[in-house]
Design a protein around this motif. Structure first.
Motif, PDB file in Angstrom:
ATOM      1  N   PHE A  98       0.847  -1.195   0.000  1.00  0.00           N
ATOM      2  CA  PHE A  98       0.000   0.000   0.000  1.00  0.00           C
ATOM      3  C   PHE A  98       0.878   1.238   0.000  1.00  0.00           C
ATOM      4  CE2 PHE A  98      -2.143   3.427   2.342  1.00  0.00           C
ATOM      5  CZ  PHE A  98      -3.259   3.596   1.528  1.00  0.00           C
ATOM      6  N   ASP A  99       0.465   2.234  -0.775  1.00  0.00           N
ATOM      7  CA  ASP A  99       1.227   3.483  -0.838  1.00  0.00           C
ATOM      8  C   ASP A  99       0.264   4.637  -1.048  1.00  0.00           C
ATOM      9  OD1 ASP A  99       3.707   5.087  -1.087  1.00  0.00           O
ATOM     10  OD2 ASP A  99       3.001   5.372  -3.135  1.00  0.00           O
ATOM     11  N   SER A 116      -2.251   3.679  -4.015  1.00  0.00           N
ATOM     12  CA  SER A 116      -2.184   2.405  -4.719  1.00  0.00           C
ATOM     13  C   SER A 116      -2.235   1.274  -3.697  1.00  0.00           C
ATOM     14  CB  SER A 116      -0.912   2.304  -5.567  1.00  0.00           C
ATOM     15  OG  SER A 116       0.241   2.328  -4.754  1.00  0.00           O
ATOM     16  N   PHE A 117      -2.792   0.148  -4.125  1.00  0.00           N
ATOM     17  CA  PHE A 117      -2.972  -0.998  -3.239  1.00  0.00           C
ATOM     18  C   PHE A 117      -2.867  -2.268  -4.070  1.00  0.00           C
ATOM     19  CE2 PHE A 117      -5.924  -4.248  -1.670  1.00  0.00           C
ATOM     20  CZ  PHE A 117      -5.430  -4.473  -0.388  1.00  0.00           C
ATOM     21  N   GLN A 118      -2.229  -3.284  -3.514  1.00  0.00           N
ATOM     22  CA  GLN A 118      -2.121  -4.560  -4.217  1.00  0.00           C
ATOM     23  C   GLN A 118      -2.121  -5.704  -3.204  1.00  0.00           C
ATOM     24  OE1 GLN A 118       1.535  -6.301  -6.459  1.00  0.00           O
ATOM     25  NE2 GLN A 118       0.391  -5.173  -8.016  1.00  0.00           N
ATOM     26  N   ILE A 119      -2.897  -6.745  -3.492  1.00  0.00           N
ATOM     27  CA  ILE A 119      -2.909  -7.941  -2.667  1.00  0.00           C
ATOM     28  C   ILE A 119      -2.751  -9.150  -3.584  1.00  0.00           C
ATOM     29  CG2 ILE A 119      -5.455  -7.945  -2.661  1.00  0.00           C
ATOM     30  CD1 ILE A 119      -5.237  -9.360   0.112  1.00  0.00           C
ATOM     31  N   GLY A 161      -4.914  -5.533  -8.129  1.00  0.00           N
ATOM     32  CA  GLY A 161      -4.229  -4.266  -7.942  1.00  0.00           C
ATOM     33  C   GLY A 161      -5.170  -3.086  -8.157  1.00  0.00           C
ATOM     34  N   TYR A 162      -4.897  -2.001  -7.442  1.00  0.00           N
ATOM     35  CA  TYR A 162      -5.721  -0.793  -7.543  1.00  0.00           C
ATOM     36  C   TYR A 162      -4.829   0.427  -7.389  1.00  0.00           C
ATOM     37  CZ  TYR A 162      -8.836   2.956  -5.899  1.00  0.00           C
ATOM     38  OH  TYR A 162      -9.487   4.153  -5.745  1.00  0.00           O
ATOM     39  N   SER A 163      -5.037   1.422  -8.226  1.00  0.00           N
ATOM     40  CA  SER A 163      -4.333   2.698  -8.067  1.00  0.00           C
ATOM     41  C   SER A 163      -5.243   3.830  -8.503  1.00  0.00           C
ATOM     42  CB  SER A 163      -3.030   2.716  -8.887  1.00  0.00           C
ATOM     43  OG  SER A 163      -3.306   2.645 -10.269  1.00  0.00           O
TER      44      SER A 163
END
Length: 213
Positions: free
Chosen positions: A35-36, A50-53, A74-76
């Motif tokens: 996460f950022d 941004s987020f990624q799992i 992923g999501y940004s």
């Protein structure tokens, strides 16, 4: 002689215990989360995030060497920015993506509870872009994205038990290429990039957990 023999037995037992999680034939199941968030200095800007799992599974083909793959999401979001006097609007982008991350990993024992690992992976993300206005509202689909990279990353694993590893991985050597297409499937020139980076970023780590069976 007896003391020497006992010492050798103790060292051998320690070595076996330290390697038990990563010996040939073992399976690891787990994943990581990244996460950022940051805010631009531009006037009117909201925080971009941004987020990624990525859950993953791997198999030890030999002692301390595992191969496997991760599949995740992923999501940004890069928000829109208001121009001078709020007369100009620079559109932002929200991207959601399907992530595939095949990897190979090598472990080295530091102690009974700690291991160092190096991981070589080929992360791939196939996403969809949607427009974001200056207020952060999501609009219509603007195109598709394809991102492919190669990453060599260092990390550490802590084992509170023999079957659970808590991991802390850093950015290492990375190469990424991004290509964007419009809604008609035509490549958008100048919208992608080819990026090479090197260095451990302590402010953007990946934290994960692995179960060893």
């Amino acid at each position: 002689m007896k003391k020497l023999l006992l010492s050798l037995v103790a060292v051998s037992a320690f070595a076996f215990a330290a390697q038990a999680q990563t010996e040939k034939g073992k399976i690891i199941v787990g994943g990581n989360v990244a996460f950022d968030t940051h805010k631009s200095d531009a006037s009117g800007a909201k925080s971009n995030s941004s987020f990624q799992i990525v859950p993953s599974v791997g198999y030890f083909v030999s002692d301390n060497i595992a191969v496997g793959t991760g599949i995740g999401y992923g999501y940004s979001k890069m928000n829109g920015i208001a121009g001078p006097n709020n007369n100009t609007i620079v559109n932002g982008i929200k991207n959601t993506s399907f992530v595939v991350n095949p990897f190979g990993r090598y472990y080295a024992n530091l102690s009974e509870s700690f291991k160092f690992f190096g991981q070589l992976s080929v992360p791939m993300a196939f996403g969809t872009d949607k427009a974001v206005d200056a207020e952060g509202n999501t609009g219509a689909k603007t195109g598709k994205t394809t991102e492919i990279g190669v990453a060599l990353s260092p990390g550490f694993a802590f084992y509170p038990t023999k079957k659970i590893g808590i991991e802390f991985a850093l950015n290492g050597l990375n190469y990424n290429t991004l290509r964007k297409e419009d809604t008609n499937g035509d490549r958008i020139k100048g919208a992608g990039y080819d990026e090479f980076s090197f260095g451990a970023n302590f402010f953007s780590p990946k934290i994960g957990i692995q179960f060893h069976f």
